[in-house]
Design a protein around this motif. Structure first.
Motif, PDB file in Angstrom:
ATOM      1  N   ARG A  83       0.835  -1.212   0.000  1.00 53.28           N
ATOM      2  CA  ARG A  83       0.000   0.000   0.000  1.00 53.28           C
ATOM      3  C   ARG A  83       0.866   1.256   0.000  1.00 53.28           C
ATOM      4  N   VAL A  84       1.954   1.243   0.758  1.00 51.30           N
ATOM      5  CA  VAL A  84       2.868   2.391   0.795  1.00 51.30           C
ATOM      6  C   VAL A  84       3.461   2.627  -0.587  1.00 51.30           C
ATOM      7  N   ARG A  85       3.893   1.579  -1.244  1.00 49.42           N
ATOM      8  CA  ARG A  85       4.531   1.722  -2.552  1.00 49.42           C
ATOM      9  C   ARG A  85       3.544   2.184  -3.614  1.00 49.42           C
ATOM     10  N   LEU A  86       2.274   1.769  -3.505  1.00 46.78           N
ATOM     11  CA  LEU A  86       1.268   2.180  -4.493  1.00 46.78           C
ATOM     12  C   LEU A  86       0.824   3.630  -4.299  1.00 46.78           C
ATOM     13  N   ASN A  87       0.698   4.051  -3.047  1.00 45.51           N
ATOM     14  CA  ASN A  87       0.180   5.393  -2.734  1.00 45.51           C
ATOM     15  C   ASN A  87       1.037   6.080  -1.683  1.00 45.51           C
ATOM     16  N   GLY A 100      11.579   1.566  10.485  1.00 45.10           N
ATOM     17  CA  GLY A 100      11.665   0.547  11.541  1.00 45.10           C
ATOM     18  C   GLY A 100      11.440  -0.855  11.002  1.00 45.10           C
ATOM     19  N   LEU A 101      10.463  -1.001  10.114  1.00 43.94           N
ATOM     20  CA  LEU A 101      10.221  -2.311   9.503  1.00 43.94           C
ATOM     21  C   LEU A 101      11.423  -2.743   8.674  1.00 43.94           C
ATOM     22  N   TYR A 102      11.958  -1.809   7.911  1.00 39.19           N
ATOM     23  CA  TYR A 102      13.145  -2.117   7.098  1.00 39.19           C
ATOM     24  C   TYR A 102      14.312  -2.531   8.004  1.00 39.19           C
ATOM     25  N   GLY A 103      14.512  -1.813   9.087  1.00 37.05           N
ATOM     26  CA  GLY A 103      15.587  -2.153  10.023  1.00 37.05           C
ATOM     27  C   GLY A 103      15.403  -3.529  10.629  1.00 37.05           C
ATOM     28  N   VAL A 118      13.677  -6.142   0.376  1.00 35.46           N
ATOM     29  CA  VAL A 118      13.800  -5.269  -0.802  1.00 35.46           C
ATOM     30  C   VAL A 118      12.568  -4.377  -0.921  1.00 35.46           C
ATOM     31  N   TYR A 119      11.369  -4.922  -0.689  1.00 29.13           N
ATOM     32  CA  TYR A 119      10.136  -4.113  -0.708  1.00 29.13           C
ATOM     33  C   TYR A 119      10.215  -2.985   0.317  1.00 29.13           C
ATOM     34  N   ALA A 120      10.684  -3.311   1.506  1.00 31.92           N
ATOM     35  CA  ALA A 120      10.775  -2.303   2.569  1.00 31.92           C
ATOM     36  C   ALA A 120      11.764  -1.211   2.184  1.00 31.92           C
ATOM     37  N   GLN A 121      12.888  -1.606   1.621  1.00 34.90           N
ATOM     38  CA  GLN A 121      13.877  -0.621   1.188  1.00 34.90           C
ATOM     39  C   GLN A 121      13.290   0.285   0.111  1.00 34.90           C
ATOM     40  N   ALA A 123      10.061   0.944  -0.421  1.00 35.37           N
ATOM     41  CA  ALA A 123       9.036   1.795   0.192  1.00 35.37           C
ATOM     42  C   ALA A 123       9.681   2.960   0.929  1.00 35.37           C
ATOM     43  N   LEU A 124      10.763   2.703   1.618  1.00 38.88           N
ATOM     44  CA  LEU A 124      11.475   3.762   2.332  1.00 38.88           C
ATOM     45  C   LEU A 124      12.040   4.789   1.352  1.00 38.88           C
ATOM     46  N   ARG A 125      12.603   4.303   0.262  1.00 39.68           N
ATOM     47  CA  ARG A 125      13.143   5.196  -0.769  1.00 39.68           C
ATOM     48  C   ARG A 125      12.038   6.062  -1.377  1.00 39.68           C
ATOM     49  N   VAL A 126      10.883   5.449  -1.650  1.00 37.76           N
ATOM     50  CA  VAL A 126       9.752   6.189  -2.230  1.00 37.76           C
ATOM     51  C   VAL A 126       9.314   7.303  -1.277  1.00 37.76           C
ATOM     52  N   LEU A 127       9.253   7.004   0.020  1.00 39.06           N
ATOM     53  CA  LEU A 127       8.829   8.022   0.994  1.00 39.06           C
ATOM     54  C   LEU A 127       9.892   9.093   1.185  1.00 39.06           C
ATOM     55  N   SER A 128      11.135   8.776   0.961  1.00 40.17           N
ATOM     56  CA  SER A 128      12.226   9.725   1.168  1.00 40.17           C
ATOM     57  C   SER A 128      12.417  10.688   0.005  1.00 40.17           C
ATOM     58  N   THR A 129      11.963  10.279  -1.186  1.00 38.25           N
ATOM     59  CA  THR A 129      12.235  11.092  -2.372  1.00 38.25           C
ATOM     60  C   THR A 129      11.139  12.079  -2.699  1.00 38.25           C
ATOM     61  N   LYS A 130       9.973  11.932  -2.160  1.00 39.65           N
ATOM     62  CA  LYS A 130       8.877  12.829  -2.547  1.00 39.65           C
ATOM     63  C   LYS A 130       8.461  13.730  -1.423  1.00 39.65           C
TER      64      LYS A 130
END
Length: 130
Positions: A83-87, A100-103, A118-121, A123-130
């Motif tokens: 859901r995070v990666r989609l929206n 925290g989940l990625y860690g 890899v999904y968590a990484q 998702a974290l990247r997506v949230l960090s770039t926008k």
């Protein structure tokens, strides 16, 4: 206590005793006395014995054949990360949760070979770039 090695580990207030041999219920009484002598009390509802045929779970981590999170936990996290990666715009305020989940995932998968890590990484990247 026993004629064979017993491994003791602790995470916060969770105590774990492990051995290649069966630990009998008498161990609980001995541990209970030591804990009580230090001003604490065992939660008997959380006391359990696990053997070779059981799912051995220590503080939410399954330790049978390989160390991993439970299937239910992985499924919940997979859905959440999807859901995070989609929206990502809907999850801007949850960057710390994703981190925290990625860690947690990376702690059990330092080489990042599992798809969920890899999904968590990602998702974290997506949230960090926008």
């Amino acid at each position: 206590m026993a004629d064979f090695p017993i491994l003791y580990t602790r995470y916060a207030d969770d105590l774990t005793f492990s051995s290649q041999n069966w630990l009998d219920a008498g161990l609980v009484g001995k541990v209970e006395r030591i804990v009580a002598n230090n001003g604490f009390e065992l939660n008997r509802n959380k006391t359990k014995f696990m053997g070779a045929g059981d799912r051995m779970d220590v503080t939410g981590v399954v330790i049978n054949d390989k160390v991993n999170f439970s299937r239910a936990w992985r499924n919940r996290v997979r859905g959440y990360l999807h859901r995070v990666r989609l929206n990502p715009e809907n999850y801007r305020g949850e960057r710390n949760k994703v981190a925290g989940l990625y860690g947690s995932l990376k702690a059990l998968d330092p080489e990042e070979v599992n798809l969920l890590t890899v999904y968590a990484q990602h998702a974290l990247r997506v949230l960090s770039t926008k």
